[in-house]
Design a protein around this motif. Structure first.
Motif, PDB file in Angstrom:
ATOM      1  N   GLN A  91       0.832  -1.212   0.000  1.00  0.00           N
ATOM      2  CA  GLN A  91       0.000   0.000   0.000  1.00  0.00           C
ATOM      3  C   GLN A  91       0.863   1.259   0.000  1.00  0.00           C
ATOM      4  OE1 GLN A  91      -4.064  -1.520   0.197  1.00  0.00           O
ATOM      5  NE2 GLN A  91      -3.485   0.642   0.432  1.00  0.00           N
ATOM      6  N   ARG A  92       0.611   2.160  -0.930  1.00  0.00           N
ATOM      7  CA  ARG A  92       1.367   3.407  -1.040  1.00  0.00           C
ATOM      8  C   ARG A  92       1.360   4.172   0.284  1.00  0.00           C
ATOM      9  NH1 ARG A  92       4.343   6.582  -0.717  1.00  0.00           N
ATOM     10  NH2 ARG A  92       4.958   8.344  -2.021  1.00  0.00           N
ATOM     11  N   GLU A  93       0.227   4.093   1.005  1.00  0.00           N
ATOM     12  CA  GLU A  93       0.062   4.873   2.241  1.00  0.00           C
ATOM     13  C   GLU A  93       1.020   4.437   3.344  1.00  0.00           C
ATOM     14  OE1 GLU A  93      -2.312   3.003   0.826  1.00  0.00           O
ATOM     15  OE2 GLU A  93      -3.467   4.524  -0.258  1.00  0.00           O
ATOM     16  N   THR A  94       1.563   3.213   3.217  1.00  0.00           N
ATOM     17  CA  THR A  94       2.420   2.692   4.290  1.00  0.00           C
ATOM     18  C   THR A  94       3.901   2.958   4.018  1.00  0.00           C
ATOM     19  OG1 THR A  94       2.667   0.524   3.216  1.00  0.00           O
ATOM     20  CG2 THR A  94       0.803   0.776   4.718  1.00  0.00           C
ATOM     21  N   LEU A  95       4.226   3.565   2.869  1.00  0.00           N
ATOM     22  CA  LEU A  95       5.634   3.637   2.452  1.00  0.00           C
ATOM     23  C   LEU A  95       6.159   5.055   2.336  1.00  0.00           C
ATOM     24  CD1 LEU A  95       5.333   1.058  -0.453  1.00  0.00           C
ATOM     25  CD2 LEU A  95       6.119   0.597   1.866  1.00  0.00           C
ATOM     26  N   THR A  96       7.347   5.282   2.880  1.00  0.00           N
ATOM     27  CA  THR A  96       7.989   6.574   2.660  1.00  0.00           C
ATOM     28  C   THR A  96       8.913   6.497   1.449  1.00  0.00           C
ATOM     29  OG1 THR A  96       9.591   5.922   4.313  1.00  0.00           O
ATOM     30  CG2 THR A  96       7.867   7.433   5.029  1.00  0.00           C
ATOM     31  N   GLN A  97       9.415   5.286   1.172  1.00  0.00           N
ATOM     32  CA  GLN A  97      10.317   5.126   0.025  1.00  0.00           C
ATOM     33  C   GLN A  97       9.853   3.968  -0.857  1.00  0.00           C
ATOM     34  OE1 GLN A  97      14.076   4.934   2.322  1.00  0.00           O
ATOM     35  NE2 GLN A  97      14.641   6.719   1.133  1.00  0.00           N
ATOM     36  N   PRO A  98       8.767   4.177  -1.586  1.00  0.00           N
ATOM     37  CA  PRO A  98       8.202   3.074  -2.366  1.00  0.00           C
ATOM     38  C   PRO A  98       9.192   2.431  -3.336  1.00  0.00           C
ATOM     39  CG  PRO A  98       7.168   5.180  -2.952  1.00  0.00           C
ATOM     40  CD  PRO A  98       8.002   5.424  -1.744  1.00  0.00           C
ATOM     41  N   ALA A  99      10.086   3.229  -3.928  1.00  0.00           N
ATOM     42  CA  ALA A  99      11.016   2.674  -4.925  1.00  0.00           C
ATOM     43  C   ALA A  99      11.894   1.585  -4.308  1.00  0.00           C
ATOM     44  CB  ALA A  99      11.870   3.783  -5.516  1.00  0.00           C
ATOM     45  N   HIS A 100      12.334   1.786  -3.076  1.00  0.00           N
ATOM     46  CA  HIS A 100      13.189   0.784  -2.411  1.00  0.00           C
ATOM     47  C   HIS A 100      12.429  -0.516  -2.192  1.00  0.00           C
ATOM     48  CE1 HIS A 100      16.209   3.808  -0.475  1.00  0.00           C
ATOM     49  NE2 HIS A 100      16.095   3.926  -1.778  1.00  0.00           N
ATOM     50  N   VAL A 101      11.211  -0.377  -1.779  1.00  0.00           N
ATOM     51  CA  VAL A 101      10.408  -1.557  -1.465  1.00  0.00           C
ATOM     52  C   VAL A 101      10.077  -2.328  -2.748  1.00  0.00           C
ATOM     53  CG1 VAL A 101       8.276  -2.345  -0.362  1.00  0.00           C
ATOM     54  CG2 VAL A 101       9.504  -0.372   0.553  1.00  0.00           C
ATOM     55  N   LEU A 102       9.734  -1.599  -3.794  1.00  0.00           N
ATOM     56  CA  LEU A 102       9.432  -2.256  -5.077  1.00  0.00           C
ATOM     57  C   LEU A 102      10.672  -2.979  -5.594  1.00  0.00           C
ATOM     58  CD1 LEU A 102       7.364   0.671  -6.621  1.00  0.00           C
ATOM     59  CD2 LEU A 102       6.431  -1.542  -5.901  1.00  0.00           C
ATOM     60  N   ALA A 103      11.816  -2.347  -5.454  1.00  0.00           N
ATOM     61  CA  ALA A 103      13.071  -2.971  -5.921  1.00  0.00           C
ATOM     62  C   ALA A 103      13.367  -4.243  -5.118  1.00  0.00           C
ATOM     63  CB  ALA A 103      14.222  -1.985  -5.791  1.00  0.00           C
ATOM     64  N   HIS A 104      13.086  -4.193  -3.827  1.00  0.00           N
ATOM     65  CA  HIS A 104      13.305  -5.368  -2.971  1.00  0.00           C
ATOM     66  C   HIS A 104      12.423  -6.532  -3.450  1.00  0.00           C
ATOM     67  CE1 HIS A 104      13.227  -7.175   1.356  1.00  0.00           C
ATOM     68  NE2 HIS A 104      13.972  -7.870   0.536  1.00  0.00           N
ATOM     69  N   ILE A 105      11.174  -6.233  -3.730  1.00  0.00           N
ATOM     70  CA  ILE A 105      10.240  -7.272  -4.185  1.00  0.00           C
ATOM     71  C   ILE A 105      10.742  -7.878  -5.507  1.00  0.00           C
ATOM     72  CG2 ILE A 105       7.872  -7.731  -4.976  1.00  0.00           C
ATOM     73  CD1 ILE A 105       6.955  -5.435  -3.092  1.00  0.00           C
ATOM     74  N   ARG A 106      11.126  -7.010  -6.421  1.00  0.00           N
ATOM     75  CA  ARG A 106      11.618  -7.504  -7.716  1.00  0.00           C
ATOM     76  C   ARG A 106      12.897  -8.312  -7.564  1.00  0.00           C
ATOM     77  NH1 ARG A 106      11.169  -2.803 -12.331  1.00  0.00           N
ATOM     78  NH2 ARG A 106       9.168  -3.437 -13.201  1.00  0.00           N
ATOM     79  N   SER A 107      13.739  -7.920  -6.635  1.00  0.00           N
ATOM     80  CA  SER A 107      15.029  -8.613  -6.474  1.00  0.00           C
ATOM     81  C   SER A 107      14.814 -10.059  -6.026  1.00  0.00           C
ATOM     82  CB  SER A 107      15.923  -7.880  -5.465  1.00  0.00           C
ATOM     83  OG  SER A 107      15.441  -8.085  -4.154  1.00  0.00           O
ATOM     84  N   LEU A 108      13.639 -10.330  -5.461  1.00  0.00           N
ATOM     85  CA  LEU A 108      13.332 -11.701  -5.024  1.00  0.00           C
ATOM     86  C   LEU A 108      12.622 -12.495  -6.122  1.00  0.00           C
ATOM     87  CD1 LEU A 108      12.154 -10.726  -1.435  1.00  0.00           C
ATOM     88  CD2 LEU A 108      14.299 -11.851  -2.041  1.00  0.00           C
ATOM     89  N   GLY A 109      12.484 -11.859  -7.284  1.00  0.00           N
ATOM     90  CA  GLY A 109      11.901 -12.556  -8.431  1.00  0.00           C
ATOM     91  C   GLY A 109      10.387 -12.466  -8.514  1.00  0.00           C
ATOM     92  N   LEU A 110       9.782 -11.579  -7.726  1.00  0.00           N
ATOM     93  CA  LEU A 110       8.323 -11.441  -7.751  1.00  0.00           C
ATOM     94  C   LEU A 110       7.935 -10.181  -8.532  1.00  0.00           C
ATOM     95  CD1 LEU A 110       8.978 -13.133  -5.115  1.00  0.00           C
ATOM     96  CD2 LEU A 110       6.848 -12.260  -4.223  1.00  0.00           C
TER      97      LEU A 110
END
Ligand code: DX5
Ligand code: ZN
Length: 223
Positions: A91-110
């Protein structure tokens, strides 16, 4: 016409027989399983976590998508990846740095997806559009199934579609909340490609398969 995926929301399934319902959904032609993870903090309700996804992962080949309605999604990304989720929505509302979190998810292959509540603007999405695979626009306030669809979100879906056309045409838009054969055509016309649907399918008087079929028909009628 873009390909439309139907994503039954397992929050509305019969919890006594989740495996059976996951198989039924697959046989009926749905493409995704949508799992609403709720922590009792970001939303009031508490639902289920990665253990349930892991258990159902073995029951189906369908794409397993987790929607993290939790206050601190960053803490849980790896456990959902280990559970076998194919994509994660944060959820966008829970994140101060969405780009980092999205990159983390992608780095795990999801596949990485960002969710916007009805009142959360998508302004600024262009700056991170190339770092995500999916955008979920909530068409109800998150927290419970069976709520009335908010048509006021339609302009935001169109706005997101236009923005993604320019900055990441590969990204797909999902919608969640009050989806049924009446609301689905306008959602698809606005740019939605993944229809997350709970109550309509699982409470269909003629059963899940009939529900999936009529939702599919509603969006494949052309126009
Ligand atoms: C709402 C959830 C939805 C919900 C949809 O908080 O994110 O996935 O299960 O249910 P319906 O289709 O009944 O609105
Ligand atoms: Zn959801």
């Amino acid at each position: 016409m873009p390909e439309i995926s139907i994503a039954p929301s397992m929050l509305c399934a019969d919890f006594r027989r989740l495996g059976e319902q996951a198989r039924e959904v697959a046989e009926a032609g749905a493409q995704w399983l949508h799992f609403d993870v709720m922590d009792g903090w970001f939303v009031d309700a508490i639902s289920f976590g990665p253990l349930v996804i892991e258990a159902l992962r073995g029951e189906t080949e369908l794409h397993c998508n987790a929607h993290l309605m939790v206050g601190n999604p960053t803490k849980h990304i790896e456990s959902f990846a280990r559970a076998g989720a194919d994509s994660l929505f944060v959820q966008r509302e829970t994140l101060t740095q969405p780009a980092h979190v999205l990159a983390h998810i992608r780095s795990l292959g999801l596949l990485a997806g960002l969710v916007f509540n009805p009142a959360t603007p998508v302004a600024g999405l262009e700056t991170i559009a190339d770092q995500l695979d999916l955008v979920l626009l909530m068409t109800v306030e998150p927290g419970t199934a069976g709520q009335e669809f908010m048509a006021s979100v339609l302009p935001k879906i169109r706005q997101t579609r236009e923005l993604l056309e320019e900055f990441n045409p590969e990204a797909r838009i999902a919608v969640d909340g009050g989806v049924d054969p009446n609301t689905a055509p306008e959602l698809v016309a606005a740019g939605a490609e993944i229809l997350i649907c709970g109550s309509y399918l699982f409470e269909h008087p003629e059963g899940l398969s009939a529900g999936i079929e009529s939702l599919r028909e509603a969006v494949s009628g052309g126009g």
